[in-house]
Structures are given as C-alpha cells and as structure tokens.
Design an enzyme around this catalytic site. Structure first.
Site, short mmCIF file in Angstrom:
data_model
loop_
_atom_site.label_atom_id
_atom_site.label_comp_id
_atom_site.label_asym_id
_atom_site.label_seq_id
_atom_site.Cartn_x
_atom_site.Cartn_y
_atom_site.Cartn_z
N ASP A 240 37.25 37.93 48.56
CA ASP A 240 36.95 38.66 47.13
C ASP A 240 37.94 39.86 47.12
O ASP A 240 38.38 40.37 48.20
CB ASP A 240 35.38 38.96 47.17
CG ASP A 240 34.98 39.20 45.52
OD1 ASP A 240 33.85 39.12 45.34
OD2 ASP A 240 35.75 39.13 44.77
C1 GLC Z 1 35.39 40.41 41.55
C2 GLC Z 1 34.22 39.34 41.87
C3 GLC Z 1 34.26 38.10 42.02
C4 GLC Z 1 35.49 37.45 41.17
C5 GLC Z 1 36.80 38.23 41.57
C6 GLC Z 1 37.90 37.74 40.60
O1 GLC Z 1 35.35 41.46 42.06
O2 GLC Z 1 33.41 40.06 42.91
O3 GLC Z 1 33.20 37.50 41.60
O4 GLC Z 1 35.59 36.27 41.12
O5 GLC Z 1 36.63 39.40 41.67
O6 GLC Z 1 37.81 38.60 39.45
#
Ligand code: GLC
Length: 733
Positions: free
Chosen positions: A269
C-alpha cells in the site's frame, strides 16, 4: 499450474533483463510526471497509478517504444465502486446480499476503466470491519467472513471477466482465463491483513490478532478472492502482532505464497514499506527494502526503498537474486496474462462506454438492493398525491451521494433524491429546503425555511447522514451520532406532528439515539452512487421493494463498540432483561454477567436485519437427520410464507454454532444465505446443505480441523434468530 506459453515468454524476457530493469519492474510511480517519464524510458518503472486520462498513451508509449526492452506499464487506479458510473459504496453493496448484483457492478466498473486505458484496480477490499468508528468500514463488505468471502469473490470475477461458466484453461491460473479481454482489469484484494481491526477504530492503528483468529475471521475472504483468481494483492499499513503487514514473512511468504500457492504479485500500500521506519521496525530505507523483499512484497507503491537500495542489497548478497527474479516473474506473468504485450495501448481507449443506459441501470439496481429499511410504521410506501417537504443536507448533494473513493465519479452525472422526486411528482408538489448546507454544519439558521416548507406539505421526507468527506480512509470518528445539527433538525420537524420518513446516507452505521423513535420510517441508503436518488424515490413510493439486509451491526451507543453478532459467549453471558446494578456481592456473585450498567448489550440493529413492505413467517427448521458422519451431508429446510399484502424478497440466513470445541467458538456464524421472492399469501421452501466444510475451523495449532460433538443450527431472517432455540445435530466420527 502455469500457461507454458506465458511462462516461456516470461522466462525469455527475464533472461534479457539487467538488474536495473528487473528492479524497475518492482516500482510503481504516482502520475505521469516528467521525472517518471524519464524513469520509464530508462526501464526503471513497472507501473503507474493515478495517471490522468490525457497522459495514458504518452506514458505507455514511452515504456513500449522508448525503453530498451519495451515492457508495458501496468496502470492501476482505485476503481473501488465504479468509474464514471458509480455504484453504492461496498458496504452498501454488501447489504444487497446479492453476489450477482455485486459482480455486475464490478463488470460495469471494469468496462469503463479498461476503456480509459486502466489495467488494474485496487479492490476488492475485504478487511473484516467490526468497528464503525473506522472510516474505511465504508469500503469493506462488513463484519462477516462468509458474506465478505462470497461478495469479494464476486467482485474479482466481475473485474476479471469470469463467472461460474467460464471454462478452465490448461496452464492458466483459475480466474485469469479472461484477463486479456479488452474489458477486463486485474483485481487487487486488500488490505492484507487485519487492517480493519485497528485499535480504537483509528485508521492505520495497531492490530493484535492471534493467528487462529486471523485464520478463522480475517484471512478467509482473502483466500476466497485468491481462489476466485485475484491476480494481485495489496499489503496493508497496520502492524500485526508487532510486525508491519508490508514486512510480514508469516502472512505474505508463508501463508499467501507457500501455503495458498498465490501466483500473482503483491503490491505494497502507499509508502507502507517506507512507513516501517515510522513503525519502528526498520532503521532506514535500506532495511525497509530488505524486510519487504524478505516478506515477499513484489512491487513498491510510491516510496523509493526498492529503487534506491535493492541493487546494493543484491550485490551485497543480503537479498538473494532469486527473490528479485521471483518478484519480477510474478509481475511479468500478470502483464502477459493481461495481454499488455500483445495489444496497441490506443485501441483500449473508448470514452463512449461510460454512463451508458445499461450502466446507469446497473448502478440503479445495485442502489435499490443496497438500501435497508430499518423502521416503517406503515407510512411507506407513500402515495403520489401528497405534497412532500424534502428536507436535509443530503437531499440534493450529488457529490456526497457518491461516497468515498470516487476519483472519476462526477457530481453532474448524479441523480439526487430531489431530482428524482421532482421528476416523479412535479416541482409544484415538492417543497425543498435543505435546513443545513452540509451534514456536519452546526447552528440552526436554515431551520425556519425548512419548517416553513414542512408546514406547507402533507408529509416530510428528510435526507441526512454523512457528507462523503466524513467517510473513508483516515476519516475515523469517535462519536457516531448524526454529525452537526441534523438530529436537532429531525426533532424540530418531528415536533410538527406530520408523517415523517428519514433517509440516511452514510459510510458507516450511526447511533440513532432518541430521534429514531420520533419518526415513522428510516431507510438506510449508505452512499448510494450515481442513481441513488432514483432508487430511493422508487423505494419510498413502492415501485421497488426494500430488500437490503445489514452487513454490519448498528450499535446502540459507541460505548458498545466493537459489537458484532459472531461474538463468543463468555463464561458469564448476559441474560435477557437484565438491567441496572447486579444484585449479588463478591461473596454471593449472582447477576454478575458480561453486560453494561448503563446500556443494553444488544445492538440497535443486528447483522442481517432489514424490513420489507410485507412480512414473512418462517416455519421451524426440519433437519434431514440429527446425526452427521464425516463425508456426509445434512439438509436443513424451512418454509417461508409471505403473510403480508405485497410481494417481497426474503433473505433466509443459515447460522451454525459449534457448541463445544478445542477453542471457544462464536455463538453463531453465517454459513449460507439465499434471496427468494415470494408473492403475498404464497410460500417458498428453502433448503441448505451442510457438510464438514461448514464445521471446519482453525485450532490453537492453526490447523484446520473438524471436531465431533454437538452443533446448533438456525435459519432465520437475521442474527436475532440466535436468541431462539436452535435445532441440534451431532457430528459423530
Ligand atoms: C491508499 C489506500 C489504498 C489505495 C492506495 C492507492 O492509501 O490505503 O486502499 O488503493 O492508497 O490509492
């Protein structure tokens, strides 16, 4: 099992790649910045996220035509519950208890996103969520592992273009058969794992979950999505039992890759690899890169640990080349199966696909099935003749109605309640006054106009809840009441003594307090998406019948949280009707049970609950036998009668309890559900088949076991059936 042709192509390409090019595949950049374009040309980028439409072709052409090996980018985006046409938030979709509708919504999102040049979505999110203070409960599929497993797998199939009839293909991982179709996108099941158990419901907070509980509650939906073919998985932000999930060897390399045989790739993430420094688990970027690679995180989203340090870690021998090759292989494998090497990036682009009538219908149907009728004293459905006062900050709030995570949803495409109501009744019969400009506005400046509108009307329709910005990532709330002055607005309107229905748009369960007793009807609409207004109005007027059921418990007060139906019984379960001070003493501890002095121990509304415009009567459960042997199956049957005057959809739910086991087990667990439409006065038979799989759990040694003994079974309208006497059967070895 792998496709020999794809694997051969992967190996052939891998053999040509330099160390820097392999490391390049393991990094995902944010947007098509000039710096990223330069890196792409040098073969140092494997993926981008959040690329603007106008930059899609530029960045892909830079990769294919200007880098040495021409390896295409995989372009990812948060297409969480729709792209341009937005379905209800996932928690709302979960309330439909309808995998077919959920799959259709994902199919729609995939078609629109693929037509915009996107290859990969960062969803389904299957974090089990038992704490409505957590803002991301909105993106979850609720508190139950079985429901989240069924619906998460349906989303994977929708995004990746498969269904039960899709023929298996020799050597192709199950669920990847149609990945190369132009309207398929790769799914990404997230956030692995335990993220929803954040202490205090505060986002990104610590989680402490014994492995047996991980395996019985938090891991099953991820396994279901992997088995449905999720091509990728996202590691999470939280530390789990002291080890950040983006550096966790046990959950990633051991369980996901070795035990489950996951063939796709893991993406971290956003900056969660770098954040292991803040966690206090890594000294610096170099150690973070090492620990993430050791755990099996194949691609780094956004932070620079891999690009900056992997080459040195490989050259020093701290990171075996095999780890890098495995990660590169996994990423190339998904790219080949997506067909990225075999298609002209320009052909995918087709903006005509979005917001088609068919897609609007899918969004509408999803919203209809997501709404849950919590209360109705007979006021609903309304008749068309009355003049309606439409009040509330969410009655005409097109952006808020879409909910969280809608980077590509547009307010101007949304049908609000006001739009739909004025279309149905004509403007002359609708008195609109928001009362408040937005959900968390305080003060009562707009109340007089709202009360004036109400005085001119026969009946009142109030639309309140949470603005979209009060929901989603990093938006946890410590108080769960309606924000701002909304409760005061409802009470002021209720004081007029006119029939009053309330629609709530929110990204979580809320605490109702006293206002719920002052209104005639409550329809919970979550954040219902592009066609939410049309769906709500058609439900309010009876063109559609409410069929949603709660995927999550609604607390009476935030002090009860975490509160969920599949809890354990404790050694001193509370007794019905207990209240006030225990009458015992430490010398005579009677009435000392697990309850509160100042609140009930039941939720305000339980898991699986939802009213319809009719009533259903469940017959007693008939079991085919009161004994089960290993390898055999048992049938549980009920007859459901529609005892009302309108057709309706019953959602019978099967719950099981292992009465005594080597671990304490929940008082009941959902193990099956069906949706059955029954005409007034008619009856329908519902049969569930039970086998050992329904009885299996992970014991203290983290082994999947089925233990002999007594089991309890219910088939009910919602989890309150667990308070009734069960039917009992014995599993005998
Ligand atoms: C965010 C979220 C995740 C998302 C990623 C890309 O912080 O935690 O769910 O898919 O970043 O945007």
């Amino acid at each position: 099992m792998r496709s020999s042709s794809v694997e051969a192509r992967v190996e052939a390409l891998l053999a040509k790649m330099t160390l820097a090019e392999k490391i390049g595949q393991l990094w995902q950049g944010h947007q098509a910045t000039s710096a990223n374009l330069e890196k792409i040309r040098r073969g140092e980028v494997g993926s981008l996220l959040n690329v603007k439409a106008e930059d899609m072709l530029t960045c892909q052409r830079a990769a294919i035509e200007e880098s040495r090996l021409g390896i295409p980018l995989i372009i990812g985006r948060d297409v969480i519950h729709g792209f341009h046409t937005v379905a209800p938030i996932p928690l709302g979709q979960a309330a439909s208890f309808n995998p077919s509708t959920v799959r259709q919504g994902a199919r729609m999102a995939a078609r629109e996103a693929a037509a915009a040049g996107i290859h990969w979505t960062f969803t389904p999110m299957v974090d089990i969520a038992r704490d409505p203070r957590w803002g991301r409960i909105a993106e979850s599929l609720g508190e139950d592992p079985y429901l989240a497993s069924i619906l998460g797998a349906a989303m994977v199939r929708g995004f990746q273009g498969t269904d039960d009839a899709t023929p298996r293909r020799e050597g192709v991982p199950p669920g990847w058969e149609n990945l190369s179709e132009p309207d398929s996108i790769a799914a990404c099941v997230k956030h692995y794992v335990g993220y929803g158990a954040a202490e205090g419901g505060r986002d990104y907070n610590t989680t402490l979950i014994p492995e047996s509980e991980l395996r019985n509650v938090y891991l099953p939906p991820f396994l279901a999505c992997i088995e449905a073919g999720a091509a990728t998985l996202m590691s999470a932000f939280n530390d789990l039992n002291g080890i950040p999930t983006s550096g966790n060897v046990r959950t990633l390399r051991t369980i996901l890759k070795e035990e489950w045989g996951f063939e796709g790739f893991v993406v971290s993430d956003w900056a969660s690899i770098e954040e292991m420094i803040a966690h206090g688990y890594c000294e610096d970027h170099r150690e973070a890169a090492f620990k993430a690679m050791r755990a099996g995180v194949d691609m780094e989203m956004y932070s620079p640990c891999y690009p900056d340090h992997l080459a040195a870690l490989i050259e020093s021998g701290e990171v075996p080349l095999g780890w890098l090759d495995d990660a590169t292989r996994r990423i190339l494998r998904v790219k080949f199966h997506l067909g990225l090497f075999d298609r002209d990036p320009a052909t995918a682009i087709n903006p005509q696909v979005s917001l088609s009538e068919d897609h609007r219908r899918i969004a509408y149907q999803s919203a209809v099935e997501s709404c849950v009728l919590l209360k109705n004293d007979g006021l609903l459905p309304l008749g068309d003749r009355e003049t309606i006062a439409l009040i509330g900050p969410l009655a005409d709030a097109p952006a808020d109605q879409l909910g969280c995570w809608v980077p590509d949803g547009r307010a101007e495409d949304t049908t609000t309640v006001r739009t739909a109501l004025e279309k149905r009744l004509g403007k002359a019969k609708v008195r609109f006054a928001p009362g408040l400009d937005y959900s968390n506005q305080t003060g009562q400046d707009g109340f007089s106009a709202a009360l004036a509108a109400a005085r001119e009307a026969d009946k009142l329709l109030v639309v309140v809840g949470e603005s979209a910005w009060l929901s989603g990532e990093a938006h946890s709330r410590a108080y769960l009441e309606l924000p701002g002055s909304q409760q005061a607005l409802i009470e002021a309107l209720a004081g007029l003594g006119k029939p009053l229905a309330v629609v709530v748009m929110a990204g979580r369960p809320l605490v109702m307090n006293r206002w719920a007793a002052q209104v005639n009807a409550i329809l919970w609409a979550w954040h219902p998406g592009t066609e939410g207004g049309a769906a709500i109005v058609d439900l309010i007027y009876g063109d559609q019948s409410p069929s949603g059921r709660l995927p999550v418990s609604f607390p009476e007060t935030v002090g009860q949280v975490p509160i969920y139906y599949n809890k354990r019984n404790t050694g001193r379960p509370p007794r019905e009707g207990q209240s006030g001070l225990p009458i015992g003493t430490p010398l005579d501890p009677c009435d000392f049970t697990s309850r509160y002095l100042d609140a009930d121990f039941h939720p305000a509304y339980t898991f699986g609950y939802g009213l319809t415009y009719t009533t259903f009567v469940f017959s007693p459960v008939i079991l085919s036998s009161d004994e089960m042997k290993p390898g055999s199956t048992l049938e549980a049957r009920v007859t459901i009668t529609n005892s009302g005057k309108r057709a309706g959809i019953a959602v019978p739910q099967l719950y099981l309890r292992d009465r005594s086991a080597s671990l304490t087990r929940p008082v009941g667990e959902l193990k099956g559900f069906q949706r059955i439409e029954i005409a007034p006065g008619e009856s329908g038979d519902v049969v569930f088949e039970i086998n050992e799989d329904h009885l299996r759990f992970y014991n203290e040694e983290n082994q999947a076991v089925v233990e002999p003994g007594e089991f309890h079974l219910w088939i009910g309208a919602d989890a309150r059936c667990l308070l009734d006497s069960p039917v009992v059967f014995q599993l005998k070895f």
